[in-house]
Motif scaffolding. Structure first.
Motif, PDB file in Angstrom:
ATOM      1  N   PRO A 247     -40.839 -17.472   0.729  1.00 18.23           N
ATOM      2  CA  PRO A 247     -40.949 -16.199   1.692  1.00 18.23           C
ATOM      3  C   PRO A 247     -40.709 -16.248   3.071  1.00 18.23           C
ATOM      4  O   PRO A 247     -40.511 -15.378   3.793  1.00 18.23           O
ATOM      5  N   ASP A 248     -40.869 -17.443   3.649  1.00 15.25           N
ATOM      6  CA  ASP A 248     -40.635 -17.768   4.953  1.00 15.25           C
ATOM      7  C   ASP A 248     -39.312 -18.256   5.394  1.00 15.25           C
ATOM      8  O   ASP A 248     -38.978 -18.724   6.559  1.00 15.25           O
ATOM      9  N   LEU A 249     -38.492 -17.576   4.815  1.00 11.50           N
ATOM     10  CA  LEU A 249     -36.951 -18.123   4.917  1.00 11.50           C
ATOM     11  C   LEU A 249     -36.626 -17.431   6.031  1.00 11.50           C
ATOM     12  O   LEU A 249     -36.798 -16.524   6.471  1.00 11.50           O
ATOM     13  N   PHE A 250     -35.695 -18.371   6.982  1.00  7.54           N
ATOM     14  CA  PHE A 250     -35.233 -17.831   8.246  1.00  7.54           C
ATOM     15  C   PHE A 250     -36.106 -17.356   9.258  1.00  7.54           C
ATOM     16  O   PHE A 250     -36.299 -15.968   9.678  1.00  7.54           O
ATOM     17  N   GLY A 251     -37.116 -18.076   9.401  1.00  8.32           N
ATOM     18  CA  GLY A 251     -38.223 -17.911  10.203  1.00  8.32           C
ATOM     19  C   GLY A 251     -37.901 -18.222  11.793  1.00  8.32           C
ATOM     20  O   GLY A 251     -39.021 -17.696  12.625  1.00  8.32           O
ATOM     21  N   ALA A 252     -37.101 -18.736  12.182  1.00  5.85           N
ATOM     22  CA  ALA A 252     -36.810 -18.779  13.752  1.00  5.85           C
ATOM     23  C   ALA A 252     -36.295 -17.556  14.402  1.00  5.85           C
ATOM     24  O   ALA A 252     -35.977 -16.817  13.657  1.00  5.85           O
ATOM     25  N   THR A 253     -36.463 -17.519  15.666  1.00  7.05           N
ATOM     26  CA  THR A 253     -36.074 -16.536  16.442  1.00  7.05           C
ATOM     27  C   THR A 253     -34.875 -17.271  17.428  1.00  7.05           C
ATOM     28  O   THR A 253     -35.455 -17.817  18.284  1.00  7.05           O
ATOM     29  N   PRO A 254     -33.783 -16.288  17.564  1.00  6.83           N
ATOM     30  CA  PRO A 254     -33.251 -15.512  16.503  1.00  6.83           C
ATOM     31  C   PRO A 254     -32.933 -16.172  15.195  1.00  6.83           C
ATOM     32  O   PRO A 254     -32.790 -17.254  15.126  1.00  6.83           O
ATOM     33  N   THR A 265     -35.808 -23.299   6.043  1.00  4.55           N
ATOM     34  CA  THR A 265     -34.474 -22.748   5.967  1.00  4.55           C
ATOM     35  C   THR A 265     -33.721 -24.236   6.011  1.00  4.55           C
ATOM     36  O   THR A 265     -32.662 -24.235   5.098  1.00  4.55           O
ATOM     37  N   ALA A 266     -33.978 -25.126   6.675  1.00  7.11           N
ATOM     38  CA  ALA A 266     -33.353 -26.507   6.723  1.00  7.11           C
ATOM     39  C   ALA A 266     -33.233 -27.038   5.474  1.00  7.11           C
ATOM     40  O   ALA A 266     -32.387 -27.797   4.719  1.00  7.11           O
ATOM     41  N   GLN A 267     -34.688 -27.145   4.870  1.00  9.73           N
ATOM     42  CA  GLN A 267     -34.795 -27.745   3.387  1.00  9.73           C
ATOM     43  C   GLN A 267     -34.077 -26.950   2.205  1.00  9.73           C
ATOM     44  O   GLN A 267     -33.285 -27.331   1.333  1.00  9.73           O
ATOM     45  N   PHE A 268     -34.083 -25.446   2.559  1.00 11.11           N
ATOM     46  CA  PHE A 268     -33.406 -24.640   1.530  1.00 11.11           C
ATOM     47  C   PHE A 268     -32.053 -24.926   1.460  1.00 11.11           C
ATOM     48  O   PHE A 268     -31.231 -25.089   0.335  1.00 11.11           O
ATOM     49  N   ASN A 269     -31.287 -24.985   2.541  1.00 10.47           N
ATOM     50  CA  ASN A 269     -29.918 -25.228   2.807  1.00 10.47           C
ATOM     51  C   ASN A 269     -29.738 -26.429   2.170  1.00 10.47           C
ATOM     52  O   ASN A 269     -28.463 -26.651   1.452  1.00 10.47           O
ATOM     53  N   HIS A 270     -30.473 -27.640   2.255  1.00 15.02           N
ATOM     54  CA  HIS A 270     -30.005 -28.836   1.767  1.00 15.02           C
ATOM     55  C   HIS A 270     -30.099 -28.990   0.582  1.00 15.02           C
ATOM     56  O   HIS A 270     -29.140 -29.556  -0.230  1.00 15.02           O
ATOM     57  N   ARG A 271     -31.044 -28.119  -0.259  1.00 16.22           N
ATOM     58  CA  ARG A 271     -31.124 -28.258  -1.699  1.00 16.22           C
ATOM     59  C   ARG A 271     -29.851 -27.465  -2.198  1.00 16.22           C
ATOM     60  O   ARG A 271     -29.344 -27.989  -3.283  1.00 16.22           O
ATOM     61  N   ILE A 272     -29.461 -26.161  -1.695  1.00 13.63           N
ATOM     62  CA  ILE A 272     -28.445 -25.809  -2.169  1.00 13.63           C
ATOM     63  C   ILE A 272     -27.055 -26.382  -2.004  1.00 13.63           C
ATOM     64  O   ILE A 272     -26.322 -26.520  -2.974  1.00 13.63           O
ATOM     65  N   LEU A 273     -26.870 -27.133  -0.899  1.00 10.97           N
ATOM     66  CA  LEU A 273     -25.654 -27.760  -0.507  1.00 10.97           C
ATOM     67  C   LEU A 273     -25.679 -29.255  -1.630  1.00 10.97           C
ATOM     68  O   LEU A 273     -24.632 -29.430  -1.967  1.00 10.97           O
ATOM     69  N   ALA A 274     -26.823 -29.634  -1.978  1.00 11.76           N
ATOM     70  CA  ALA A 274     -27.010 -31.032  -2.721  1.00 11.76           C
ATOM     71  C   ALA A 274     -26.577 -30.494  -4.113  1.00 11.76           C
ATOM     72  O   ALA A 274     -25.774 -30.961  -4.877  1.00 11.76           O
ATOM     73  N   VAL A 275     -26.981 -29.290  -4.665  1.00 10.93           N
ATOM     74  CA  VAL A 275     -26.708 -28.808  -6.008  1.00 10.93           C
ATOM     75  C   VAL A 275     -25.177 -28.373  -6.062  1.00 10.93           C
ATOM     76  O   VAL A 275     -24.481 -28.896  -7.036  1.00 10.93           O
ATOM     77  N   LEU A 276     -24.641 -27.768  -4.948  1.00 11.98           N
ATOM     78  CA  LEU A 276     -23.138 -27.536  -5.108  1.00 11.98           C
ATOM     79  C   LEU A 276     -22.257 -28.942  -5.121  1.00 11.98           C
ATOM     80  O   LEU A 276     -21.341 -29.165  -5.601  1.00 11.98           O
ATOM     81  N   LEU A 277     -23.018 -29.956  -4.210  1.00 15.22           N
ATOM     82  CA  LEU A 277     -22.127 -31.256  -4.219  1.00 15.22           C
ATOM     83  C   LEU A 277     -22.253 -32.090  -5.545  1.00 15.22           C
ATOM     84  O   LEU A 277     -21.224 -32.377  -6.028  1.00 15.22           O
TER      85      LEU A 277
END
Length: 373
Positions: A247-254, A265-277
């Motif tokens: 629920p707290d994805l993209f929590g930085a400002t901006p 967000t950093a962990q979420f992106n790393h997970r997605i990239l790892a699965v794609l890889l």
């Protein structure tokens, strides 16, 4: 990405230069692994000065250690994180950072001394000299970038900038990749220029290059995970907490800085990239098992094995709240996977596909399978 002709003169000289470059690759890989352990143990800010020459010698007396420790006690990390640390505890973190810096200096010496000898003895092909000078320049820039990174944690907040940490990692990987590619170009010349089989391998080569780029991107996203300590949150898999999307994805400002500054967000992106890889490597392996020949096949098998080991290590590291041993193995195996994919991309560039057979002179011979008859 065909390899330019780098060979000339004695084959013995070529092998010597290639072995020297492979030694450099091994040292860069060791530096990357030690750097990862230095980060994981919180040792990176233990040396608050950068002394490229005199810093080679560590403290050799009780007075020397007291001076080093006194300098550290003036740093933000000691005041805000490690207040009350004993000298013995300081020595433990000091030695990790010292080993990391020492390896960097050793790489410089291992490069510049043989390079000078090879130049004097005219063992280096002229076409190779500009590339070697580029590697030397990048290596020097890496040292400066490393100190610039450390400086970011010595001002107010005792944590290095994730941007600088990832830039430091990116340049190290670039130096490693260029060095390994150059060594392979010397040992395995004859990229399929004008070869009738080159077109048949174009799809595999493009696919391998794309997966290699994805591996590099995933590796660099891991730099932001490490820099933000993002592995210490959402220690569940495959979900993040109670859902697939936290629920707290993209929590930085901006918000668009979230991939670089927000831990979730950093962990979420790393997970997605790892699965794609993982999916990309598996698909590439399946395609290579059907079509690739020669040295490309073992590289493909190595990449497939490393990808699945990497996935298992990543999940275990996350579920166990980032133990140093597992996290270090995860970082080291990332380089193994990257190496296998780089080797595969190189070999596929030599057009060894669908029956093309490598000849002793570096060319290819098209057999009945390749020609369709």
């Amino acid at each position: 990405m065909p390899s330019p002709p780098l060979q000339s003169g004695s084959r013995r000289h070529t092998r010597i230069i290639a072995a020297w470059l492979l030694l450099g690759c091994a040292l860069v890989a060791a530096t990357l692994v030690v750097g990862g352990v230095t980060r994981l143990t919180g040792s990176g800010l233990s040396m608050v000065d950068w002394e490229p020459v005199s810093g080679v010698v560590p403290p050799m007396s009780a007075e020397g250690w007291e001076r080093e420790f006194a300098a550290y006690r003036d740093s933000p990390e000691y005041r805000l994180v490690n207040r009350g640390m004993s000298l013995a505890e300081f020595k433990r973190i000091f030695w990790f950072e010292y080993a990391h810096r020492l390896l960097g200096r050793v790489i410089g010496l291992v490069f510049i001394i043989p390079f000078a000898v090879f130049l004097v003895r005219r063992m280096i092909p002229r076409s190779l000299i500009p590339r070697l000078l580029l590697l030397f320049a990048l290596g020097g820039a890496q040292g400066l970038l490393g100190w610039w990174m450390v400086r970011s944690g010595l001002v107010d907040i005792p944590r290095v900038s994730p941007y600088r940490l990832t830039a430091h990692l990116a340049l190290a990987v670039l130096v490693y990749a260029l060095t390994l590619w150059t060594a392979l170009s010397l040992l395995r010349p004859g990229a399929g220029k004008g070869d009738p089989e080159a077109a048949r391998g174009a799809g595999l080569r493009r696919g391998s290059a794309i997966v290699l780029g994805l591996a590099a991107l995933t590796l660099l996203s891991g730099g932001f995970v490490a820099g933000l300590d993002a592995g210490l949150i959402y220690n569940t898999f495959p979900r993040m907490g109670d859902g697939w999307i936290p629920p707290d994805l993209f929590g930085a400002t901006p918000w668009w800085l979230s991939p670089f500054e927000d831990r979730t967000t950093a962990q979420f992106n790393h997970r997605i990239l790892a699965v794609l890889l993982l999916a990309g490597v598996t698909t590439l392996w399946w395609a290579c098992a059907r079509r690739a020949r020669g040295a490309a096949r073992p590289w493909a098998h190595a990449g497939f094995a490393a990808a699945w080991v990497q996935a298992a290590l990543g999940v275990a590291t996350l579920l166990l709240f980032v133990p140093i041993s597992l996290a270090a193995l995860h970082q080291a195996n990332a380089l193994v996977l990257f190496t296998a994919l780089l080797g595969l991309t190189f070999e596929l560039g030599r057009a060894e596909v669908s029956g093309a057979r490598t000849l002793p002179g570096g060319g290819t011979e098209v057999g009945p399978t390749a020609s369709g008859g």
